[in-house]
Design an enzyme around this catalytic site. Sequence first.
Site, PDB file in Angstrom:
ATOM      1  N   ASP A  53     -12.869  24.312  13.470  1.00 23.81           N
ATOM      2  CA  ASP A  53     -11.530  24.520  13.392  1.00 23.81           C
ATOM      3  C   ASP A  53     -10.722  23.109  12.952  1.00 23.81           C
ATOM      4  O   ASP A  53      -9.726  23.051  12.667  1.00 23.81           O
ATOM      5  CB  ASP A  53     -11.025  25.167  14.281  1.00 23.81           C
ATOM      6  CG  ASP A  53     -11.027  24.596  15.805  1.00 23.81           C
ATOM      7  OD1 ASP A  53     -11.710  23.381  15.810  1.00 23.81           O
ATOM      8  OD2 ASP A  53     -10.501  25.099  16.653  1.00 23.81           O
ATOM      9  N   SER A  54     -11.516  22.072  13.123  1.00 22.47           N
ATOM     10  CA  SER A  54     -11.116  20.843  12.504  1.00 22.47           C
ATOM     11  C   SER A  54     -10.591  20.923  11.294  1.00 22.47           C
ATOM     12  O   SER A  54     -10.050  19.916  10.719  1.00 22.47           O
ATOM     13  CB  SER A  54     -12.076  19.676  12.869  1.00 22.47           C
ATOM     14  OG  SER A  54     -13.572  20.245  12.473  1.00 22.47           O
ATOM     15  N   ASP A  92     -16.643  28.141  14.146  1.00 25.60           N
ATOM     16  CA  ASP A  92     -15.626  28.048  15.411  1.00 25.60           C
ATOM     17  C   ASP A  92     -14.754  29.254  15.644  1.00 25.60           C
ATOM     18  O   ASP A  92     -14.013  29.742  14.587  1.00 25.60           O
ATOM     19  CB  ASP A  92     -14.699  26.812  15.132  1.00 25.60           C
ATOM     20  CG  ASP A  92     -15.048  25.813  16.080  1.00 25.60           C
ATOM     21  OD1 ASP A  92     -15.685  26.040  17.149  1.00 25.60           O
ATOM     22  OD2 ASP A  92     -14.423  24.630  15.716  1.00 25.60           O
ATOM     23  N   LYS A 122     -18.746  29.519  18.106  1.00 24.45           N
ATOM     24  CA  LYS A 122     -18.304  28.341  19.104  1.00 24.45           C
ATOM     25  C   LYS A 122     -17.096  28.662  19.733  1.00 24.45           C
ATOM     26  O   LYS A 122     -16.357  28.939  19.067  1.00 24.45           O
ATOM     27  CB  LYS A 122     -18.480  27.089  18.574  1.00 24.45           C
ATOM     28  CG  LYS A 122     -18.146  25.940  19.687  1.00 24.45           C
ATOM     29  CD  LYS A 122     -18.514  24.580  19.046  1.00 24.45           C
ATOM     30  CE  LYS A 122     -17.631  23.824  18.106  1.00 24.45           C
ATOM     31  NZ  LYS A 122     -16.335  23.498  18.725  1.00 24.45           N
ATOM     32  N   GLU A 124     -14.519  27.354  23.056  1.00 20.86           N
ATOM     33  CA  GLU A 124     -13.988  26.243  24.062  1.00 20.86           C
ATOM     34  C   GLU A 124     -13.774  26.646  25.501  1.00 20.86           C
ATOM     35  O   GLU A 124     -13.092  27.585  25.467  1.00 20.86           O
ATOM     36  CB  GLU A 124     -12.969  25.142  23.597  1.00 20.86           C
ATOM     37  CG  GLU A 124     -13.085  24.692  22.131  1.00 20.86           C
ATOM     38  CD  GLU A 124     -11.706  23.860  21.596  1.00 20.86           C
ATOM     39  OE1 GLU A 124     -10.977  23.512  22.401  1.00 20.86           O
ATOM     40  OE2 GLU A 124     -11.820  23.391  20.380  1.00 20.86           O
ATOM     41  N   GLU A 191     -17.670  16.796  24.351  1.00 19.62           N
ATOM     42  CA  GLU A 191     -17.012  15.937  23.634  1.00 19.62           C
ATOM     43  C   GLU A 191     -16.258  14.638  24.429  1.00 19.62           C
ATOM     44  O   GLU A 191     -15.560  15.103  25.191  1.00 19.62           O
ATOM     45  CB  GLU A 191     -16.088  16.679  22.674  1.00 19.62           C
ATOM     46  CG  GLU A 191     -15.182  15.716  21.779  1.00 19.62           C
ATOM     47  CD  GLU A 191     -14.383  16.450  20.792  1.00 19.62           C
ATOM     48  OE1 GLU A 191     -14.715  17.788  20.495  1.00 19.62           O
ATOM     49  OE2 GLU A 191     -13.661  15.882  19.929  1.00 19.62           O
TER      50      GLU A 191
HETATM   51  O1  KIV Z   1     -14.033  21.853  14.932  1.00 18.90           O
HETATM   52  C1  KIV Z   1     -14.858  20.818  15.142  1.00 18.90           C
HETATM   53  O2  KIV Z   1     -15.236  19.917  14.145  1.00 18.90           O
HETATM   54  C2  KIV Z   1     -15.386  20.639  16.152  1.00 18.90           C
HETATM   55  C3  KIV Z   1     -16.613  19.456  16.626  1.00 18.90           C
HETATM   56  C4  KIV Z   1     -15.539  18.353  16.692  1.00 18.90           C
HETATM   57  C5  KIV Z   1     -17.453  19.553  17.726  1.00 18.90           C
HETATM   58  O3  KIV Z   1     -15.312  21.189  17.194  1.00 18.90           O
END
Ligand code: KIV
Length: 273
Positions: A53-54, A92, A122, A124, A191
């Site tokens: 989600d970056s 994500d 993934k 959080e 992280e």
């Molecule tokens: O969204 C992302 O790029 C991440 C990484 C920083 C692990 O969660």
Amino acid sequence: MSASQNIPKKKITTRNLGEMKREGAKITALTAYDYLMAQILDNSGVDVILAGDSVGMVVQGLETTVTVSMDHMLYHAGIVSRAVERALVVGDLPFMSYQVNSDEALRNSGRMVKEAHVEAVKLEGGESICGTVDRLVSAGIPVMGHLGLTPQSIHKFGSYQVRATTDEEADILRKDARALEQAGVFAIVIEKVPAALATEIAQDLDVPIIGIGAGGGVDGQILVSHDMLGLYTRFHPRFVRRYAQLGEEMQGAFQRYVADVRAGEFPSEAESY
Ligand code: KIV
């Protein structure tokens, strides 16, 4: 011989990552949001490609990852999956796609697998999301955890500073990591926490710990590709090693093109019909 010819073609699965940890082989992971980048990463031999989600920050130009939606993630993760043959593709789950309840989390994770063809999701969080993790894993969806600096909670913490620097926070991190392992995650991203703490957690747990800003004592590393390529330069945390300066390289190329067109030097006769 090109780099891609040296890389074993064997498809990477969640199980392989556990084996790699047991054998002491470091796991490599990077992010991708589009077909071309995902294909180049896959040909480079990276083990895990995260449709992260970056994307909100490095592609959409937003300040945080908080506003990234399920539709955005399905779109980007789907493109990434289409390009990848070898690496494990993880998608994500965006903010608020899994926090409300485990039914929603299951529905959204199912969409990631069925519509975007990711092989794992993934999310959080620690103990508080373990019920959800258990539900997803029971339904056959592999889950990667994410602890330490959790960017989706930026408004709660107010900064991107190093996490778990006090004894109390370190204890919470240890407990969260153990709880996630018990709930069935196949790996955990940790992280921006002190290296010694991340190393201790990696030694304590059976599942691989993939660090980002967590030192070299963990089982693997992940970076945001646009950071390590020097494409996203809005800030430069010290854990990001710049392997290229593609932003500068691209700007130079664009400037040369603009100058050539203005000077009537592009196209040449050889470039014309
Ligand atoms: O969204 C992302 O790029 C991440 C990484 C920083 C692990 O969660």
